[in-house]
Scaffold this active site. Structure first.
Site, PDB file in Angstrom:
ATOM      1  N   ILE A 731       0.819  -1.214   0.000  1.00 57.99           N
ATOM      2  CA  ILE A 731       0.000   0.000   0.000  1.00 57.99           C
ATOM      3  C   ILE A 731       0.855   1.267   0.000  1.00 57.99           C
ATOM      4  O   ILE A 731       0.331   2.373   0.065  1.00 57.99           O
ATOM      5  CB  ILE A 731      -0.959   0.026   1.212  1.00 57.99           C
ATOM      6  CG1 ILE A 731      -0.181  -0.083   2.530  1.00 57.99           C
ATOM      7  CG2 ILE A 731      -2.004  -1.052   1.091  1.00 57.99           C
ATOM      8  CD1 ILE A 731      -1.069   0.064   3.763  1.00 57.99           C
ATOM      9  N   GLY A 732       2.161   1.131  -0.076  1.00 56.55           N
ATOM     10  CA  GLY A 732       3.007   2.321  -0.118  1.00 56.55           C
ATOM     11  C   GLY A 732       4.479   1.984  -0.027  1.00 56.55           C
ATOM     12  O   GLY A 732       4.867   0.901   0.424  1.00 56.55           O
ATOM     13  N   THR A 733       5.301   2.944  -0.483  1.00 54.65           N
ATOM     14  CA  THR A 733       6.751   2.771  -0.438  1.00 54.65           C
ATOM     15  C   THR A 733       7.369   4.054   0.087  1.00 54.65           C
ATOM     16  O   THR A 733       6.964   5.148  -0.309  1.00 54.65           O
ATOM     17  CB  THR A 733       7.307   2.456  -1.835  1.00 54.65           C
ATOM     18  OG1 THR A 733       6.683   1.282  -2.340  1.00 54.65           O
ATOM     19  CG2 THR A 733       8.820   2.231  -1.777  1.00 54.65           C
ATOM     20  N   GLY A 734       8.335   3.924   0.987  1.00 54.75           N
ATOM     21  CA  GLY A 734       9.010   5.090   1.551  1.00 54.75           C
ATOM     22  C   GLY A 734      10.505   4.905   1.569  1.00 54.75           C
ATOM     23  O   GLY A 734      11.044   3.914   1.061  1.00 54.75           O
ATOM     24  N   GLY A 735      11.191   5.895   2.168  1.00 60.10           N
ATOM     25  CA  GLY A 735      12.641   5.845   2.201  1.00 60.10           C
ATOM     26  C   GLY A 735      13.181   4.730   3.073  1.00 60.10           C
ATOM     27  O   GLY A 735      14.299   4.276   2.884  1.00 60.10           O
ATOM     28  N   VAL A 739       5.427  -0.616   2.691  1.00 59.45           N
ATOM     29  CA  VAL A 739       4.330  -0.788   3.631  1.00 59.45           C
ATOM     30  C   VAL A 739       3.294  -1.738   3.048  1.00 59.45           C
ATOM     31  O   VAL A 739       2.903  -1.608   1.877  1.00 59.45           O
ATOM     32  CB  VAL A 739       3.667   0.562   3.962  1.00 59.45           C
ATOM     33  CG1 VAL A 739       2.586   0.368   5.026  1.00 59.45           C
ATOM     34  CG2 VAL A 739       4.707   1.561   4.453  1.00 59.45           C
ATOM     35  N   ASP A 851      11.357  13.611   9.502  1.00 54.75           N
ATOM     36  CA  ASP A 851      10.884  13.399   8.125  1.00 54.75           C
ATOM     37  C   ASP A 851       9.393  13.707   8.008  1.00 54.75           C
ATOM     38  O   ASP A 851       8.617  12.895   7.501  1.00 54.75           O
ATOM     39  CB  ASP A 851      11.173  11.960   7.680  1.00 54.75           C
ATOM     40  CG  ASP A 851      10.964  11.776   6.170  1.00 54.75           C
ATOM     41  OD1 ASP A 851      10.944  12.784   5.449  1.00 54.75           O
ATOM     42  OD2 ASP A 851      10.809  10.623   5.739  1.00 54.75           O
TER      43      ASP A 851
END
Length: 994
Positions: A731-735, A739, A851
């Site tokens: 459901i998501g990608t971050g640094g 996720v 962040d």
């Protein structure tokens, strides 16, 4: 031709030598064909300017007589090609050009070195495009160049020393790019320069002394860079300067006295630097100066009396320094429009004729040590719009210290020594929306005429000696949002007429002598978020209408004489964060309504007459005795309270059963333990003979966890629920990682952040201590961290799952963004501020997020904001070799991180400012951030920068939107020391927003 090769000057076109074309007709025809050939190669929309200015073929018309944008030399060769705003994105150049204007297009790519072959070029406009790369050295070959405009691009790299060859250059515009490096010494060779704009870049290093050779220069703008070192004395040789602006850099040292030689100077902006020493007396020589700003530095000493000579001065800002001494009396003779002198150590009396010219509109003197009365000149200053006298030692009778100001909008007199009684004159200031007179020595009563100030939205009379009753005429002040009459000697009842203030969001009447009951029409305050009636003599029951105040976050009725049961309607107060009913005469049991309230509320029921057991509701989990003490009839399983009768009976039964169990089980357990030891010894001996001992997962280094559940079990459940982290559950990608959404059990959905492999190199002991601390955080605006699991294959955090996802994903969708009306956006910003204030000020040690961005602000089903990824950058040690040195998301990082490399709470404040603006604008503010210091105070309006996808806000909500944008501006100050704290931001939003 691809956009990446834009402006690649074809040598084939450059070798059309006009000198060898035998006649005018041939020249026109040949160059016309060249233009048409170029036009045919472009993807040009029908409505493009190029389509209208260049015909279909050369026989249609001649380029020198009727083609738009084309001007020719006497021999028929093309001299000027002007295609400003033509909407094209690639071009080739013709030769022998003197004037070339390709501004306001969509050109991208780099400026090629072949540009140096245009030796006849006098004017080059490539501004307002998407050009990147560095300025080529070959640009120094354009020795005929008179005007160079490259502003509003993405150019980077250093300024080439070859710029010094452009001896004929008069106008240089390089502002709003990404240029870096020092200003070359060769810059001083441009002796014919008239105007220089190199603002909003990343230039660093000192200003070269050679700049003093530019004797013809009239405008020098180098603001919003990273220039350091001292301002060179040689700058005083630039005797033609009219405007000098160096603000928002890192310049240090003293202000050079040689600036006094610039007698033509009209504007001098040196604010937001690191300048020290005193203000040089030589500045008094600048008789033409209209604007002087040296604020936000480290200047000390007195204000020089020579400034009295600046007869043309209209704007003077010296705030946020360490200046001391008296304000020169001669300043009053100046025809000032704006005067900012707050946050210094100034003393003495104000000049008597401070408003002598009658044009003074903005006056800020806050945070000094000024004494004495308000001079008569200011009493008659009818031009005043905003005035701040707070936090000084001003005195005098307030009833005759001020006059009637027809334009006055905001006046703050708080924290002084004014005395006397309130005059009805304030009601005659028909534009006054905010009046603060708190923390003075005002006596007498509140004049009923105050009720005529129907435009007043904020009235603060806190901590004075005001007596008498609250006049019922205040009920006519329909615009009132914030009313504080706290800490006075008011008596009588709370008038029913206050219920007419339907827009009221904060009411503070604490610490007075009010009696009677709480009016039942308080239910009309549906926007109220803060209500404090504590420390009075209010009696009778708490009205059930209290349940209608669904927006309340703070309700304090403590230290009164209230009686009866706590009304069950409190269950409707779902936004409560503070509930204080202590020190009253409330009776009965704790109502079941408390079961409906959220956990984490700061609640106090102490010193009442409550009876019965303390129910096991979430709101009372981990509650201390301080919540319940002084209620002799309360009982329950709380340390310091007596046990209830049923619990005592159970305890006795348990004691008997425990003894019986011990007598029976203990011998059996001893025999069983002995048998197990014998079996284990035999098994160990056999295993030792077969193979060497291998460590188990729990004993080895491949697994450890900290969570509110069994780590090993949940690890397996997560892998199963996500099908071993299949992309279908992403459901998501971050640094830090990816996720996933995982349903561990029916209706038990969590968010799992699987970390990148490089993030597993952490100190286990310190890491676990940090995670334990983070899992204990409880705040409604912070995403709950359930725990962490680490295995040789996978490591991940487990978080609360938020249904609506990130605010970034919503704002990026035109459809979803329309669901976020203005009020919802304000509530989102408030939630982020509250969460950060908790992390910075209520956690020990404080937590710096590092962040904050719209990707890390998640929304639940009610669109309430929750901060995610808190503490992650610290846990994963982003300063290690596995990570980039600066933690954070580009576009949200505070500027000081680039050179200090130290993250502080003020870095989070800056990031919050970006997020808040982005929520209001519906998009990232980008260049607006850097231009904020130069924008007028009233520019940040929803009509100018608000999200156009939703209808304009109502007048009530617009005031709150303006406050959010004003706070954002303060948070985005390039000087971290002048940014507000998140506690201050949160409090202001709580006080002034729904």
């Amino acid at each position: 031709m691809s956009s990446s090769n834009f402006l690649l000057f074809s040598l084939a076109l450059l070798i059309i030598p006009l000198s060898v074309i035998p006649n005018f007709a041939c020249a026109s025809l040949e160059e016309a064909n060249a233009l048409l050939k170029w036009k045919a190669s472009l993807q040009i929309p029908n409505n493009s300017l190029v389509s209208s200015c260049l015909p279909m073929n050369s026989s249609t018309s001649a380029p020198c007589t009727s083609w738009l944008g084309v001007i020719c030399n006497a021999d028929g060769s093309i001299q000027t090609l002007n295609l400003t705003s033509s909407g094209i994105n690639e071009i080739q150049l013709l030769s022998k050009l003197v004037y070339l204007d390709f501004s306001a297009n969509r050109f991208s790519g780099v400026i090629p070195p072949e540009i140096g072959m245009l030796a006849s070029l006098e004017t080059l406009h490539l501004n307002e495009n998407n050009l990147s790369g560095s300025l080529p050295q070959e640009i120094g070959q354009l020795t005929s160049l008179y005007e160079l405009a490259l502003y509003d691009n993405s150019l980077e790299g250093e300024l080439p020393p070859s710029l010094g060859n452009l001896k004929n250059l008069a106008y240089l515009y390089l502002d709003n790019n990404k240029l870096s490096g020092p200003i070359p010494q060769e810059f001083g060779q441009l002796v014919n320069l008239l105007e220089v704009y190199i603002t909003q870049n990343s230039l660093h290093g000192p200003i070269p002394p050679s700049i003093g050779k530019l004797r013809k220069l009239t405008i020098l703008y180098l603001f919003q860079n990273q220039l350091n070192g001292s301002i060179p004395e040689e700058i005083g040789s630039m005797v033609s300067l009219v405007d000098l602006s160096l603000f928002s850099n890192n310049l240090s040292g003293s202000i050079p006295s040689s600036l006094g030689n610039l007698t033509s100077l009209n504007l001098l902006h040196l604010y937001q630097n690191q300048l020290s020493g005193s203000i040089p007396v030589e500045l008094g020589n600048l008789k033409s100066l209209t604007k002087l700003a040296v604020s936000e530095n480290h200047l000390s000493g007195p204000i020089p009396s020579s400034l009295e000579n600046l007869s043309s001065l209209q704007y003077l800002s010296i705030r946020d320094n360490k200046l001391s001494g008296n304000i020169p009396q001669g300043l009053g003779s100046l025809d000032l429009v704006e005067l900012e002198m707050d946050t210094n150590q100034l003393s003495g009396h104000l000049p008597k004729d401070l408003c002598r010219g009658g044009n003074l509109r903005f006056l800020s003197l806050s945070g000094n040590q000024l004494t004495g009365p308000i001079p008569r000149g200011l009493r008659n200053c009818r031009s005043l719009i905003r005035a701040f006298f707070d936090d000084n030692q001003f005195s005098g009778d307030i009833s005759n210290s001020f006059g009637v100001y027809p334009s006055l909008d905001y006046l703050d007199l708080s924290h002084n020594k004014f005395y006397g009684q309130l005059a009805e004159n304030w009601s005659k200031c028909k534009n006054l929306t905010a009046l603060g007179i708190g923390y003075n020595n005002i006596s007498g009563s509140i004049p009923p005429e105050f009720g005529n100030s129907t435009q007043l939205s904020r009235l603060d009379l806190t901590s004075n000696h005001i007596v008498g009753e609250i006049p019922k005429e205040i009920g006519k002040m329909k615009s009132m949002l914030y009313l504080s009459l706290a800490d006075n000697q008011l008596s009588g009842i709370i008038p029913n007429e206050l219920g007419s203030l339907r827009d009221l969001i904060a009411l503070d009447l604490t610490t007075n002598r009010l009696n009677g009951s709480i009016p039942r029409n308080i239910g009309d305050w549906t926007h109220m978020y803060y209500l404090n009636l504590s420390n009075n003599k209010l009696s009778e029951k708490i009205p059930s209408e209290i349940g209608k105040l669904s927006q309340l976050t703070t309700l304090d009725l403590s230290h009164n004489l209230l009686m009866g049961a706590i009304p069950s309607e409190v269950q409707s107060l779902q936004n409560l964060k503070i509930l204080n009913l202590s020190h009253n005469r409330l009776s009965g049991s704790i109502p079941d309504a408390f079961e409906k309230l959220l956990s984490g509320i700061d609640i106090n029921l102490s010193y009442n007459e409550l009876t019965g057991p303390v129910p096991p509701y979430a709101i009372f989990v981990n509650a201390s005795i301080q919540v319940f003490q002084g209620n002799l009839g309360l009982c329950g399983n709380v340390t310091g309270l007596k046990l209830c009768p049923s619990q005592n009976m159970m305890k006795k039964k348990d004691s008997f059963h425990h003894k019986l169990v011990i007598v029976i089980v203990l011998p059996l357990f001893g025999a069983l333990l002995l048998g197990l030891l014998m079996c284990g010894l035999i098994a160990y001996q056999r295993q030792k003979k077969i193979s060497p001992r291998q460590p188990s997962d729990e004993e080895g280094d491949d697994f450890f966890s900290i969570s509110s559940f069994d780590g090993r079990v949940v690890y397996d459940e997560v892998l199963k629920a996500t099908n071993d982290f299949d992309d279908a559950y992403c459901i998501g990608t971050g640094g830090y990682g990816v996720v996933y959404k995982a349903e561990l059990q029916p209706n038990n959905v969590v968010a799992v952040k699987k970390l990148h492999s490089s993030s597993g190199n952490v100190d286990r002991k310190g890491f676990l201590n940090e995670v334990r601390a983070l899992t204990n955080i409880r705040h409604r605006n912070i995403v709950k961290l359930y725990g962490y699991c680490s295995h040789a294959l996978h490591s991940f955090f487990i978080y609360e799952y938020l249904e609506k996802g990130s605010i970034g994903s919503i704002l990026s969708s035109d459809i979803l963004a329309k669901e976020l009306d203005w009020l919802t956006r304000i509530i989102i910003v408030k939630g982020v501020a509250n969460g950060l204030a908790y992390m910075h000020h209520d956690c020990s040690p404080p937590i710096i997020h590092r962040d904050i961005s719209i990707a890390n602000i998640l929304l639940d089903s009610d669109y309430e904001a929750h901060i995610a990824d808190f503490g992650t950058s610290k846990l994963l040690k982003l300063d290690s070799s596995n990570w980039t040195a600066i933690a954070g998301t580009y576009g949200y990082i505070a500027p000081e991180l680039a050179y200090t490399m130290v993250a502080t709470e003020k870095c989070d404040v800056y990031s919050f400012g970006v997020v808040a603006l982005e929520v209001i604008m519906g998009k990232h503010p980008q260049e607006l951030i850097t231009s904020l210091p130069t924008l007028a105070a009233d520019y940040l309006l929803p009509a100018n920068v608000g999200d156009p996808r939703i209808p304009p806000p109502s007048s009530l909500v617009e005031k709150q939107v303006k406050l959010v944008m004003s706070l954002s501006r303060a948070c985005l100050n390039s000087n971290p020391h002048t940014r507000p704290t998140m506690r201050q931001v949160s409090n202001l939003l709580m006080e002034n927003c729904l």
